[in-house]
Design a protein around this motif. Structure first.
Motif, PDB file in Angstrom:
ATOM      1  N   TRP A 188       5.239  -2.162  -9.090  1.00 13.72           N
ATOM      2  CA  TRP A 188       4.767  -0.965  -8.676  1.00 13.72           C
ATOM      3  C   TRP A 188       3.354  -1.336  -7.701  1.00 13.72           C
ATOM      4  CZ3 TRP A 188       2.918   3.500 -12.200  1.00 13.72           C
ATOM      5  CH2 TRP A 188       2.779   4.704 -11.334  1.00 13.72           C
ATOM      6  N   ALA A 189       2.833  -2.196  -8.175  1.00 11.59           N
ATOM      7  CA  ALA A 189       1.116  -2.613  -7.672  1.00 11.59           C
ATOM      8  C   ALA A 189       1.593  -3.311  -6.319  1.00 11.59           C
ATOM      9  CB  ALA A 189       0.616  -3.478  -8.418  1.00 11.59           C
ATOM     10  N   GLU A 190       2.793  -3.956  -6.330  1.00  5.47           N
ATOM     11  CA  GLU A 190       3.124  -5.037  -5.190  1.00  5.47           C
ATOM     12  C   GLU A 190       3.549  -3.831  -4.077  1.00  5.47           C
ATOM     13  OE1 GLU A 190       6.585  -7.653  -5.616  1.00  5.47           O
ATOM     14  OE2 GLU A 190       7.019  -6.656  -3.311  1.00  5.47           O
ATOM     15  N   VAL A 191       4.317  -2.823  -4.299  1.00  2.00           N
ATOM     16  CA  VAL A 191       4.971  -2.178  -3.337  1.00  2.00           C
ATOM     17  C   VAL A 191       3.699  -1.047  -2.854  1.00  2.00           C
ATOM     18  CG1 VAL A 191       7.628  -2.141  -3.907  1.00  2.00           C
ATOM     19  CG2 VAL A 191       6.071  -0.427  -5.018  1.00  2.00           C
ATOM     20  N   MET A 192       2.731  -0.777  -3.641  1.00  2.00           N
ATOM     21  CA  MET A 192       1.664   0.122  -3.046  1.00  2.00           C
ATOM     22  C   MET A 192       0.684  -0.623  -2.407  1.00  2.00           C
ATOM     23  SD  MET A 192       2.084   3.179  -3.497  1.00  2.00           S
ATOM     24  CE  MET A 192       0.353   3.654  -3.103  1.00  2.00           C
ATOM     25  N   THR A 193       0.741  -1.924  -2.790  1.00  2.00           N
ATOM     26  CA  THR A 193       0.073  -2.807  -1.806  1.00  2.00           C
ATOM     27  C   THR A 193       0.503  -2.950  -0.411  1.00  2.00           C
ATOM     28  OG1 THR A 193      -0.627  -4.361  -3.797  1.00  2.00           O
ATOM     29  CG2 THR A 193      -0.949  -5.250  -1.522  1.00  2.00           C
ATOM     30  N   ARG A 194       1.955  -3.037  -0.347  1.00  2.00           N
ATOM     31  CA  ARG A 194       2.414  -3.064   0.821  1.00  2.00           C
ATOM     32  C   ARG A 194       2.412  -1.719   1.498  1.00  2.00           C
ATOM     33  NH1 ARG A 194       8.142  -5.524  -1.356  1.00  2.00           N
ATOM     34  NH2 ARG A 194       8.946  -5.237   0.875  1.00  2.00           N
ATOM     35  N   THR A 195       2.387  -0.570   0.752  1.00  2.11           N
ATOM     36  CA  THR A 195       2.227   0.762   1.382  1.00  2.11           C
ATOM     37  C   THR A 195       0.889   0.595   2.064  1.00  2.11           C
ATOM     38  OG1 THR A 195       3.556   1.899  -0.180  1.00  2.11           O
ATOM     39  CG2 THR A 195       1.862   3.075   0.941  1.00  2.11           C
ATOM     40  N   PHE A 196      -0.319   0.555   1.593  1.00  2.00           N
ATOM     41  CA  PHE A 196      -1.637   0.482   2.019  1.00  2.00           C
ATOM     42  C   PHE A 196      -1.680  -0.528   3.170  1.00  2.00           C
ATOM     43  CE2 PHE A 196      -2.837   1.915  -2.221  1.00  2.00           C
ATOM     44  CZ  PHE A 196      -3.100   3.301  -1.894  1.00  2.00           C
ATOM     45  N   ALA A 197      -1.058  -1.623   3.149  1.00  2.00           N
ATOM     46  CA  ALA A 197      -1.052  -2.688   4.380  1.00  2.00           C
ATOM     47  C   ALA A 197      -0.363  -1.943   5.322  1.00  2.00           C
ATOM     48  CB  ALA A 197      -0.464  -3.981   3.585  1.00  2.00           C
ATOM     49  N   CYS A 198       0.767  -1.368   5.231  1.00  2.00           N
ATOM     50  CA  CYS A 198       1.561  -0.669   6.298  1.00  2.00           C
ATOM     51  C   CYS A 198       0.615   0.509   7.003  1.00  2.00           C
ATOM     52  CB  CYS A 198       2.480   0.198   5.589  1.00  2.00           C
ATOM     53  SG  CYS A 198       4.577  -0.474   5.994  1.00  2.00           S
ATOM     54  N   CYS A 199      -0.182   1.109   6.209  1.00  2.00           N
ATOM     55  CA  CYS A 199      -1.219   2.081   6.709  1.00  2.00           C
ATOM     56  C   CYS A 199      -2.497   1.380   7.146  1.00  2.00           C
ATOM     57  CB  CYS A 199      -1.407   3.239   5.653  1.00  2.00           C
ATOM     58  SG  CYS A 199       0.015   4.171   4.835  1.00  2.00           S
ATOM     59  N   GLY A 200      -2.541   0.168   7.316  1.00  2.00           N
ATOM     60  CA  GLY A 200      -3.442  -0.519   8.053  1.00  2.00           C
ATOM     61  C   GLY A 200      -4.768  -0.696   7.316  1.00  2.00           C
ATOM     62  N   LEU A 201      -4.781  -0.774   5.868  1.00  2.00           N
ATOM     63  CA  LEU A 201      -5.637  -0.949   5.041  1.00  2.00           C
ATOM     64  C   LEU A 201      -5.950  -2.386   4.684  1.00  2.00           C
ATOM     65  CD1 LEU A 201      -6.038   2.229   2.470  1.00  2.00           C
ATOM     66  CD2 LEU A 201      -6.668   2.088   4.940  1.00  2.00           C
ATOM     67  N   HIS A 202      -7.347  -2.685   4.466  1.00  2.00           N
ATOM     68  CA  HIS A 202      -7.324  -4.259   3.999  1.00  2.00           C
ATOM     69  C   HIS A 202      -8.566  -4.237   2.960  1.00  2.00           C
ATOM     70  CE1 HIS A 202      -8.769  -4.249   7.861  1.00  2.00           C
ATOM     71  NE2 HIS A 202      -7.370  -4.411   8.378  1.00  2.00           N
ATOM     72  N   ARG A 203      -8.691  -5.572   2.445  1.00  2.00           N
ATOM     73  CA  ARG A 203     -10.045  -5.921   1.921  1.00  2.00           C
ATOM     74  C   ARG A 203     -11.134  -5.174   2.598  1.00  2.00           C
ATOM     75  NH1 ARG A 203     -11.671 -11.628  -0.099  1.00  2.00           N
ATOM     76  NH2 ARG A 203     -12.269 -11.752   2.157  1.00  2.00           N
ATOM     77  N   GLY A 204     -12.040  -4.410   1.895  1.00  3.00           N
ATOM     78  CA  GLY A 204     -13.339  -4.206   2.595  1.00  3.00           C
ATOM     79  C   GLY A 204     -13.154  -2.616   2.836  1.00  3.00           C
ATOM     80  N   ASP A 205     -12.013  -1.872   2.899  1.00  2.00           N
ATOM     81  CA  ASP A 205     -11.624  -0.518   3.024  1.00  2.00           C
ATOM     82  C   ASP A 205     -12.356   0.049   1.606  1.00  2.00           C
ATOM     83  OD1 ASP A 205     -10.926   0.417   5.443  1.00  2.00           O
ATOM     84  OD2 ASP A 205      -9.247  -0.593   5.110  1.00  2.00           O
ATOM     85  N   ILE A 206     -12.893   1.306   1.613  1.00  2.00           N
ATOM     86  CA  ILE A 206     -13.099   2.021   0.494  1.00  2.00           C
ATOM     87  C   ILE A 206     -12.353   3.407   0.281  1.00  2.00           C
ATOM     88  CG2 ILE A 206     -15.010   3.291  -0.521  1.00  2.00           C
ATOM     89  CD1 ILE A 206     -17.180   1.512   1.166  1.00  2.00           C
ATOM     90  N   LEU A 207     -11.568   3.279  -0.539  1.00  2.00           N
ATOM     91  CA  LEU A 207     -10.596   4.285  -0.802  1.00  2.00           C
ATOM     92  C   LEU A 207     -10.887   5.450  -1.797  1.00  2.00           C
ATOM     93  CD1 LEU A 207      -7.603   5.227   0.024  1.00  2.00           C
ATOM     94  CD2 LEU A 207      -7.082   4.026  -2.075  1.00  2.00           C
ATOM     95  N   GLN A 208     -10.811   6.465  -1.376  1.00  2.00           N
ATOM     96  CA  GLN A 208     -11.327   7.638  -2.264  1.00  2.00           C
ATOM     97  C   GLN A 208      -9.919   8.190  -2.535  1.00  2.00           C
ATOM     98  OE1 GLN A 208     -13.944  10.362  -0.654  1.00  2.00           O
ATOM     99  NE2 GLN A 208     -13.503  12.006  -2.422  1.00  2.00           N
ATOM    100  N   ASN A 209      -9.380   7.932  -3.982  1.00  2.00           N
ATOM    101  CA  ASN A 209      -7.980   8.200  -4.410  1.00  2.00           C
ATOM    102  C   ASN A 209      -8.129   9.801  -4.928  1.00  2.00           C
ATOM    103  OD1 ASN A 209      -5.421   8.411  -5.148  1.00  2.00           O
ATOM    104  ND2 ASN A 209      -5.795   6.799  -6.901  1.00  2.00           N
ATOM    105  N   ALA A 210      -7.763  10.646  -4.260  1.00  2.00           N
ATOM    106  CA  ALA A 210      -7.777  12.152  -4.747  1.00  2.00           C
ATOM    107  C   ALA A 210      -6.247  12.368  -5.289  1.00  2.00           C
ATOM    108  CB  ALA A 210      -8.183  13.025  -3.626  1.00  2.00           C
ATOM    109  N   PHE A 211      -5.238  11.493  -5.602  1.00  5.49           N
ATOM    110  CA  PHE A 211      -4.163  11.885  -6.412  1.00  5.49           C
ATOM    111  C   PHE A 211      -4.497  12.272  -7.514  1.00  5.49           C
ATOM    112  CE2 PHE A 211      -1.414   9.366  -2.934  1.00  5.49           C
ATOM    113  CZ  PHE A 211      -0.817  10.459  -2.491  1.00  5.49           C
ATOM    114  N   GLY A 212      -3.951  12.867  -8.363  1.00  5.30           N
ATOM    115  CA  GLY A 212      -4.302  13.376  -9.860  1.00  5.30           C
ATOM    116  C   GLY A 212      -4.035  12.013 -10.731  1.00  5.30           C
ATOM    117  N   TYR A 213      -5.034  11.772 -11.656  1.00  8.54           N
ATOM    118  CA  TYR A 213      -4.792  10.706 -12.553  1.00  8.54           C
ATOM    119  C   TYR A 213      -4.125  11.418 -13.551  1.00  8.54           C
ATOM    120  CZ  TYR A 213      -7.365   7.027  -9.937  1.00  8.54           C
ATOM    121  OH  TYR A 213      -7.665   6.178  -9.087  1.00  8.54           O
TER     122      TYR A 213
END
Lengths: 146, 444
Positions: B122-147
């Protein structure tokens, strides 16, 4: 010259008018005058309060849909014909009135008429030229609240 | 220094994304090997799958090529309800390290499970998702999906951490705090449901905050279908690129498919989730390019392997090469679900059609709900729309105009009469930021 009126969207259901008014009461906001427009399905609560900026913020923070509208207050004698003369005068020059309401002031047998004109600036100029007393916000609040 | 390299523009990618670029033959080899293993696992450990395969006379050994997947029985949403809570698990509880559950608007929720290995995938496919969207190390992500029980929050959380981004686990709701965090923490990317983010933009405007002036450059949106008009509104209102991602709890959560920089279809991480398109009426497989219902098979899930899950989402597979260079196939953005559709007075209606009318009149999408009732044998459709500050007026006539315009626009699109009711803000229920669009109260 113009007063700020608060307008609030309400559903036409039991209890829905009380909620915003209770909120304002808890915050110590006194309502000088109000009018309620209603249809079968929804209503619009319109209010004149002295501290309109604070009242606006309170309602907005509580997520009511509220907006501010400029209205004009005219001070007339509280006697038969007091309102009719102003309406006549407005009608003579084709001033469009969206809606209006009125209330009597404690002082000197006088009444305040609140008008929502389509063009408030033109209305003020005309009414003043015709010798009507367009009342300032501070004067109105002083007259009503003492 | 692999991590440094993919940060360079010179065609490098995050190591987790390597599978995105597998040559077709190699990918199919991986898919077949994993398909055979997952079918065997499900057959051995899940009674429902075994019984259905036996009834159809299919054995795990019969799967010798990828196209044999068509011989396997489907799994549908009610299977997950009927076996509530743990009936589809293929691992003993001692190996299961996480449970999630759907928000469950009707009856019991559905429960899904993960082994430690599953969480790694799951972590792998979400890493690939974020990489697909152009994010990388150094980005600051505000995760507003419900926990919480909802898979969105934690799914995105661990993927972004694995990518090396800085995650702010703000969760959903509390819009003013979201805006404070966004401004004060130099947030560069945000995850949210699209309808909630539109609310964030509107609140920012009211508070005099111009999101376009912030470092925020990317938004990652999912968990509900959203239109291109909504995307345009988000991109212009916040000054960001808005990407669509796709996933569902039954399969893993977010991380099944993601848009890339081309924003033209969502790449399915098909080395883990095998996509098929079927005719929703006959169940027959359709070729790439044809529109139909998306069916997914989990190729590597341990705790809860799901064979041929009928998603009810209508899309098509895009097999043509993508200009981003990824070789994994894409699905078209999902505009509608086959089970969102309802029939009223013989007319097929999708909520997206009502949305189109609302957008046309208001310019933005307000919260709305469709309520179906039956009065004296006749079906009635009522649309409740929350009044927004933009359309509100102190004049009755102006509000009546808005109401009539929306009703006319809906009637024009659907060809049936609707009752339109303007309601106060926050009166339409939301769950996990997802709005429930249709309430069917008809007794049939």
């Amino acid at each position: 010259m113009k007063l700020q009126q608060l307008s609030v969207f309400l559903e036409n259901r039991p209890g829905h008018l009380a909620a915003p008014l209770t909120l304002l009461a808890q915050e110590g906001i006194n309502i000088l005058s109000l009018s309620l427009a209603d249809t079968a399905q929804f209503g619009i609560l319109r209010m004149i309060v002295r501290d309109w900026e604070r009242a606006h913020a309170i309602l907005k923070n509580a997520e009511w849909v509220v907006n501010l509208t400029e209205v004009v207050a005219v001070d007339v004698q509280d006697r038969p014909g007091g309102l009719a003369e102003v309406l006549q005068s407005a009608g003579d020059v084709g001033l469009k009135i969206e809606y209006m309401y009125a209330f009597s002031m404690r002082r000197d047998q006088r009444a305040a008429l609140i008008f929502r004109f389509e063009d408030p600036d033109r209305a003020i100029a005309h009414l003043k030229a015709q010798g009507h007393h367009v009342i300032e916000a501070e004067e109105l609040f002083a007259a009503v609240e003492g | 220094m692999l991590v440094e390299r993919w940060n360079d523009a010179a065609g490098g990618f995050h190591p987790a994304s390597a599978a995105d670029y597998l040559p077709k033959g190699k990918l199919q080899e991986v898919q077949l090997r994993r398909l055979r293993a997952v079918v065997e696992r499900a057959y051995a450990n899940v009674a429902l799958v075994r019984e259905r395969m036996q009834a159809d006379g299919v054995r795990p050994d019969d799967i010798t090529q990828l196209s044999d997947i068509g011989r396997l029985p489907f799994t549908v949403k009610t299977d997950l309800r009927d076996t509530y809570p743990f009936g589809l698990f293929a691992s003993p509880m001692s190996e299961i390290v996480r449970l999630h559950a759907s928000s469950g608007t009707t009856g019991k929720p559905i429960v899904v499970a993960y082994t430690r290995e599953d969480l790694g995938v799951w972590a792998e496919v979400m890493t690939r998702t974020f990489a697909c969207c152009g994010l990388h190390r150094g980005d600051i992500l505000q995760n507003a999906f419900g926990y919480g029980l909802f898979t969105g929050g934690l799914g995105a959380h661990y993927g972004a951490e694995a990518l090396g981004a800085t995650v702010i686990p703000v969760s959903g709701g509390n819009t003013e705090r979201q805006l404070m965090v966004m401004q004060d923490f130099n947030v560069t990317a945000v995850c949210a449901t699209p309808s909630y983010f539109i609310h964030v933009i509107e609140r920012a405007t009211e508070m005099g905050i111009d999101l376009r002036t912030l470092p925020l450059h990317t938004g990652i949106f999912g968990a509900e279908p959203w239109s291109d008009v909504m995307r345009q509104r988000i991109e212009e209102g916040a000054g960001i690129k808005a990407y669509d991602i796709y996933g569902l709890s039954e399969i893993i959560g977010p991380g099944v498919a993601s848009e890339c920089e081309a924003q033209h279809g969502l790449h399915v991480f098909e080395d883990h989730f095998y996509p098929e398109i079927i005719d929703p009426e006959s169940g027959e497989p359709l070729p790439d390019g044809a529109e139909g219902e998306l069916v997914l098979t989990t190729l590597s899930k341990q705790a809860m392997p799901v064979i041929r899950y009928r998603t009810r989402d209508i899309t098509r597979i895009i097999a043509e090469p993508c200009r981003c260079g990824r070789s994994i196939r894409r699905i078209q953005r999902i505009g509608r679900r086959s089970d969102d559709m309802f029939i009223i007075r013989g007319v097929n209606v999708f909520p997206s059609q009502v949305e189109a009318a609302l957008l046309a009149v208001e310019g933005t999408l307000p919260h709305y709900q469709i309520i179906l009732t039956r009065q004296g044998g006749l079906d009635q459709m009522t649309v409740e729309v929350e009044v927004t500050p933009e359309v509100f007026s102190d004049k009755v006539r102006a509000l009546e105009d808005v109401r009539t315009k929306i009703a006319k626009a809906i009637e024009h699109i659907l060809g049936i009469r609707v009752t339109l009711r303007l309601v106060e803000p926050r009166t339409i229920a939301r769950s996990e930021g997802k709005a429930r669009r249709v309430i069917d109260q008809r007794e049939i």
